[in-house]
Design an enzyme around this catalytic site. Structure first.
Site, PDB file in Angstrom:
ATOM      1  N   CYS A   1     -47.483  13.619 -50.535  1.00 10.01           N
ATOM      2  CA  CYS A   1     -47.870  12.733 -50.862  1.00 10.01           C
ATOM      3  C   CYS A   1     -49.648  13.250 -51.038  1.00 10.01           C
ATOM      4  O   CYS A   1     -50.195  12.251 -51.841  1.00 10.01           O
ATOM      5  CB  CYS A   1     -48.156  10.851 -50.071  1.00 10.01           C
ATOM      6  SG  CYS A   1     -48.554  11.633 -48.373  1.00 10.01           S
TER       7      CYS A   1
ATOM      8  N   ARG B   1     -42.730  23.376 -42.715  1.00 14.26           N
ATOM      9  CA  ARG B   1     -43.984  23.449 -41.283  1.00 14.26           C
ATOM     10  C   ARG B   1     -42.975  24.134 -40.405  1.00 14.26           C
ATOM     11  O   ARG B   1     -41.823  24.772 -39.481  1.00 14.26           O
ATOM     12  CB  ARG B   1     -43.152  22.214 -40.877  1.00 14.26           C
ATOM     13  CG  ARG B   1     -44.108  20.853 -41.759  1.00 14.26           C
ATOM     14  CD  ARG B   1     -43.440  19.280 -41.380  1.00 14.26           C
ATOM     15  NE  ARG B   1     -43.852  18.578 -41.816  1.00 14.26           N
ATOM     16  CZ  ARG B   1     -44.466  17.403 -41.987  1.00 14.26           C
ATOM     17  NH1 ARG B   1     -43.548  16.797 -40.879  1.00 14.26           N
ATOM     18  NH2 ARG B   1     -44.860  16.465 -42.633  1.00 14.26           N
TER      19      ARG B   1
ATOM     20  N   GLU C   1     -42.341  25.582 -37.224  1.00 13.50           N
ATOM     21  CA  GLU C   1     -42.310  24.905 -36.166  1.00 13.50           C
ATOM     22  C   GLU C   1     -41.788  25.208 -34.344  1.00 13.50           C
ATOM     23  O   GLU C   1     -41.829  24.425 -33.608  1.00 13.50           O
ATOM     24  CB  GLU C   1     -40.484  23.898 -36.096  1.00 13.50           C
ATOM     25  CG  GLU C   1     -40.990  22.558 -37.559  1.00 13.50           C
ATOM     26  CD  GLU C   1     -41.103  21.670 -36.514  1.00 13.50           C
ATOM     27  OE1 GLU C   1     -41.418  21.186 -35.214  1.00 13.50           O
ATOM     28  OE2 GLU C   1     -41.054  20.301 -37.350  1.00 13.50           O
TER      29      GLU C   1
ATOM     30  N   ARG D   1     -34.132  20.541 -37.797  1.00 12.98           N
ATOM     31  CA  ARG D   1     -35.442  20.496 -37.292  1.00 12.98           C
ATOM     32  C   ARG D   1     -35.729  21.882 -37.593  1.00 12.98           C
ATOM     33  O   ARG D   1     -35.446  22.394 -37.062  1.00 12.98           O
ATOM     34  CB  ARG D   1     -35.735  20.383 -35.888  1.00 12.98           C
ATOM     35  CG  ARG D   1     -36.843  20.256 -35.880  1.00 12.98           C
ATOM     36  CD  ARG D   1     -37.969  19.945 -34.103  1.00 12.98           C
ATOM     37  NE  ARG D   1     -38.980  19.975 -34.488  1.00 12.98           N
ATOM     38  CZ  ARG D   1     -39.368  18.650 -34.224  1.00 12.98           C
ATOM     39  NH1 ARG D   1     -38.849  17.417 -33.890  1.00 12.98           N
ATOM     40  NH2 ARG D   1     -40.557  18.707 -34.199  1.00 12.98           N
TER      41      ARG D   1
ATOM     42  N   GLU E   1     -40.383  12.324 -51.826  1.00 11.39           N
ATOM     43  CA  GLU E   1     -41.418  11.177 -51.338  1.00 11.39           C
ATOM     44  C   GLU E   1     -42.409  10.047 -52.507  1.00 11.39           C
ATOM     45  O   GLU E   1     -42.369  11.111 -53.572  1.00 11.39           O
ATOM     46  CB  GLU E   1     -42.541  12.509 -50.757  1.00 11.39           C
ATOM     47  CG  GLU E   1     -43.435  11.037 -49.377  1.00 11.39           C
ATOM     48  CD  GLU E   1     -44.253  11.848 -49.103  1.00 11.39           C
ATOM     49  OE1 GLU E   1     -44.521  13.113 -48.743  1.00 11.39           O
ATOM     50  OE2 GLU E   1     -45.341  10.935 -48.918  1.00 11.39           O
TER      51      GLU E   1
ATOM     52  N   ASP F   1     -39.980   4.353 -38.160  1.00 13.39           N
ATOM     53  CA  ASP F   1     -39.129   5.184 -38.653  1.00 13.39           C
ATOM     54  C   ASP F   1     -37.716   4.093 -38.452  1.00 13.39           C
ATOM     55  O   ASP F   1     -37.250   3.472 -38.207  1.00 13.39           O
ATOM     56  CB  ASP F   1     -39.577   5.478 -37.263  1.00 13.39           C
ATOM     57  CG  ASP F   1     -40.253   7.073 -37.534  1.00 13.39           C
ATOM     58  OD1 ASP F   1     -41.109   7.209 -38.527  1.00 13.39           O
ATOM     59  OD2 ASP F   1     -40.288   7.577 -36.344  1.00 13.39           O
TER      60      ASP F   1
ATOM     61  N   GLU G   1     -34.655  10.813 -36.059  1.00 10.83           N
ATOM     62  CA  GLU G   1     -36.253  10.108 -37.430  1.00 10.83           C
ATOM     63  C   GLU G   1     -35.553  10.619 -38.246  1.00 10.83           C
ATOM     64  O   GLU G   1     -35.294  11.910 -38.403  1.00 10.83           O
ATOM     65  CB  GLU G   1     -37.260  10.736 -37.265  1.00 10.83           C
ATOM     66  CG  GLU G   1     -37.734   9.845 -37.769  1.00 10.83           C
ATOM     67  CD  GLU G   1     -39.197  10.582 -38.545  1.00 10.83           C
ATOM     68  OE1 GLU G   1     -39.447  10.957 -37.435  1.00 10.83           O
ATOM     69  OE2 GLU G   1     -39.357  10.553 -39.639  1.00 10.83           O
TER      70      GLU G   1
ATOM     71  N   ASN H   1     -38.975   7.888 -43.138  1.00  9.95           N
ATOM     72  CA  ASN H   1     -39.911   6.843 -42.705  1.00  9.95           C
ATOM     73  C   ASN H   1     -40.460   6.241 -43.883  1.00  9.95           C
ATOM     74  O   ASN H   1     -39.833   6.633 -44.814  1.00  9.95           O
ATOM     75  CB  ASN H   1     -40.643   7.884 -41.617  1.00  9.95           C
ATOM     76  CG  ASN H   1     -41.869   8.728 -42.474  1.00  9.95           C
ATOM     77  OD1 ASN H   1     -42.012   8.734 -43.848  1.00  9.95           O
ATOM     78  ND2 ASN H   1     -42.105   9.398 -42.099  1.00  9.95           N
TER      79      ASN H   1
ATOM     80  N   CYS I   1     -46.218   5.326 -48.541  1.00  8.90           N
ATOM     81  CA  CYS I   1     -44.700   6.844 -48.589  1.00  8.90           C
ATOM     82  C   CYS I   1     -44.734   6.152 -48.175  1.00  8.90           C
ATOM     83  O   CYS I   1     -43.899   5.729 -46.775  1.00  8.90           O
ATOM     84  CB  CYS I   1     -45.798   7.718 -48.791  1.00  8.90           C
ATOM     85  SG  CYS I   1     -46.477   8.167 -47.497  1.00  8.90           S
TER      86      CYS I   1
ATOM     87  N   ARG J   1     -32.356  15.711 -42.981  1.00  4.34           N
ATOM     88  CA  ARG J   1     -31.942  14.760 -42.023  1.00  4.34           C
ATOM     89  C   ARG J   1     -31.214  13.651 -42.807  1.00  4.34           C
ATOM     90  O   ARG J   1     -29.773  13.425 -41.881  1.00  4.34           O
ATOM     91  CB  ARG J   1     -33.281  14.209 -42.284  1.00  4.34           C
ATOM     92  CG  ARG J   1     -34.477  15.298 -41.284  1.00  4.34           C
ATOM     93  CD  ARG J   1     -34.430  14.960 -39.883  1.00  4.34           C
ATOM     94  NE  ARG J   1     -35.273  15.930 -39.236  1.00  4.34           N
ATOM     95  CZ  ARG J   1     -36.409  15.415 -38.518  1.00  4.34           C
ATOM     96  NH1 ARG J   1     -36.715  14.513 -38.435  1.00  4.34           N
ATOM     97  NH2 ARG J   1     -37.068  16.607 -37.901  1.00  4.34           N
TER      98      ARG J   1
HETATM   99  N1  SER Z   1     -46.130  11.605 -45.340  1.00  7.79           N
HETATM  100  C1  SER Z   1     -45.086  11.126 -45.070  1.00  7.79           C
HETATM  101  C2  SER Z   1     -45.144  11.982 -43.627  1.00  7.79           C
HETATM  102  O1  SER Z   1     -45.388  13.284 -43.426  1.00  7.79           O
HETATM  103  C3  SER Z   1     -43.720  11.265 -45.604  1.00  7.79           C
HETATM  104  O2  SER Z   1     -43.816  12.221 -45.914  1.00  7.79           O
HETATM  105  O3  SER Z   1     -43.839  11.928 -42.756  1.00  7.79           O
HETATM  106 ZN    ZN Z   2     -46.944  10.452 -47.081  1.00 11.38          ZN
END
Ligand code: SER
Ligand code: ZN
Length: 498
Positions: A298, A328, A330, A339, A347, A411, A429, A432, A457, A464
């Site tokens: 986003c 990310r 982790e 994960r 998104e 979530d 999760e 979201n 968003c 997942r």
């Molecule tokens: N921007 C939201 C998040 O990072 C949806 O991906 O969880």
């Molecule tokens: Zn987002």
């Protein structure tokens, strides 16, 4: 609040004390009419003016100093051709009160912070004019308050409030799908930590999830696809808060200092001779990172609209990106495909009038319910949780009034039978959905023709979705629900390996 500042102004040449005295009196007089502040003491030696300013909450002493320096240079310049050559603030003491006592000491950059009870004394030494101009001081006060507040929230359980849950469903097995896929050779551990290589069977399942999200949720609601860059410069994350919230999870991106082969000659030679990566030479040839790999999609979508006014007739604006891959870092938390350090997500981002977004959320939930109930046939639930934008901006405190059902994050969680029974195990999760108010449209200065504009968003995590589906429905297409088999009836042959 009380601000006390001692500064030294350097004039371009000496000036008569009486002239200065009059200027300071005038200035003080005006000042005191409007605020409880004044230039308390001053002393002039040759061209060096030392002064001390005391102020209350209405105006900061540094602001008064900058203002005084402007006024003085204008007046002295005009009448006597004397200018101001520099400002040094050698002591700046700020006293303010906290709402509650800190639980332990606090340290922040640029200042000594002493706290007794709820009273804070923050002392800055040798501060530059630029420092004051940029208003770091206000942010430092805020930082102290924030650090104290967060001491009270650390370690507190996350906010969580159930909204809805599906009926119970009997899972076809209780094994970890990642382990099983590895055994069958559908999946291979990736070349670096927390990454996967999806062989045809696993890739087909992930792509089926993607088609379902697009065909069953996004297209029916009128979302349009965009394709964004997945390298995100820091200025975007400065606006969204990710740079202060998630610096330890970002995959940083460096550019080469130069693409000139000559610059790289030694590096190349070393590689040829040693067959290793010459790290020192590499470091020499790289710039410091100014960007990172996409964390969420986003922010870049908002950036693409920055400073723009959206036409009313196009609202709500419904966009989605499925091309940027997220990274990310982790560290300890990695597990299976659920994960990971690198993942595929669609998104959707929506921007519109508050009432449009509240209605859209209902329609999104309806479509998601259709997918998870009728197509994937999952056991799942929805809950209000700490909004992701607070988490990702490093905030632990829930805002007042949160969870009343307007602004915030929902979530979607599903049971993973391999983790244990449905009551006591931790659910995953897998998606979201948020409405974020005007937070990001404001941050990127995106406007409506008239009235308020909000945004939100929803993160559709394809790994997942896949992890949840396979954990409940197994790897055998024969056991998969009919709805899903309309998207993927037969797995590809895969790679025959001896
Ligand atoms: N921007 C939201 C998040 O990072 C949806 O991906 O969880
Ligand atoms: Zn987002």
């Amino acid at each position: 609040m009380r601000f006390h500042l001692k500064a030294r102004l350097k004039l371009s040449r000496p000036i008569d004390k009486a002239i200065l005295s009059k200027e300071i009196d005038d200035f003080n007089h005006q000042l005191m009419e409007r605020s409880e502040a004044s230039i308390e003491e001053w002393d002039l030696k040759e061209n060096i003016l030392d002064l001390s300013i005391v102020s209350g909450t209405r105006r900061r002493a540094h602001d008064i100093l900058l203002n005084f320096s402007n006024v003085l240079s204008r007046k002295l310049g005009k009448a006597y051709k004397v200018g101001i050559r520099g400002i040094d603030v050698y002591l700046y003491e700020i006293r303010f009160s906290l709402d509650r006592e800190p639980l332990h000491d606090i340290v922040i950059p640029f200042a000594d912070v002493q706290i007794e009870g709820k009273e804070v004394r923050m002392v800055l030494r040798d501060t530059s004019e630029e420092f004051l101009r940029k208003n770091y001081v206000d942010r430092m006060i805020r930082l102290v308050r924030e650090k104290v507040e967060s001491q009270y929230y650390e370690g507190k359980g996350e906010f969580w409030k159930l909204i809805w849950r599906s009926e119970e469903k009997d899972p076809v097995w209780n094994r970890d799908p990642t382990e099983e896929m590895l055994k069958r050779g559908w999946l291979v551990q990736g070349p670096t930590k927390g990454k996967w290589f999806y062989r045809p069977q696993a890739a087909a399942i992930l792509r089926a999830m993607e088609r379902i999200a697009i065909e069953e949720v996004l297209k029916p609601l009128g979302f349009q696809e965009v394709i964004e860059s997945h390298i995100v410069p820091f200025d975007i994350w400065l606006k969204t808060g990710h740079l202060e919230g998630m610096p330890g999870e970002i995959y940083y991106v460096c550019e080469p200092r130069s693409r000139d082969v000559k610059e790289w000659e030694r590096f190349i030679d070393l590689v040829k001779i040693t067959r290793e990566v010459p790290e020192d030479e590499l470091r020499r040839n790289l710039s410091l990172p100014r960007a990172g790999i996409c964390y969420a999609q986003c922010p870049v979508i908002y950036w693409s609209l920055k400073g723009r006014t959206l036409a009313d007739e196009g609202l709500p604006l419904l966009l989605f990106d499925r091309s940027a891959i997220s990274g990310r870092y982790e560290s300890g938390g990695r597990h299976g495909i659920e994960r990971v350090d690198e993942f595929h997500r669609i998104e959707p981002v929506y921007i519109g009038k508050p009432e449009q977004l509240i209605e859209l959320r209902e329609r999104l939930i309806e479509r998601y319910k259709h997918v998870f109930n009728e197509i994937l046939d999952l056991e799942w639930r929805m809950a209000w949780v700490t909004p992701w934008y607070l988490q990702q901006a490093g905030k632990t405190k829930i805002e007042e009034g949160y969870g009343e059902g307007v602004i915030g994050t929902i979530d979607f969680e599903a049971w993973l039978p391999y983790r244990g029974d449905r009551e006591s195990s931790k659910w995953l999760e897998f998606q979201n959905l948020s409405i974020l108010g005007d937070k990001y449209v404001k941050a990127f200065n995106i406007k409506a023709q008239k009235g308020e504009l909000w945004s939100g968003c929803s993160g559709i995590g394809l790994e997942r979705w896949m992890a949840v589906f396979l954990a409940q429905k197994g790897l055998d297409p024969e056991n998969w629900p009919k709805g899903f088999r309309r998207y993927l009836d037969k797995l590809p042959e895969g790679i025959k390996i001896l």
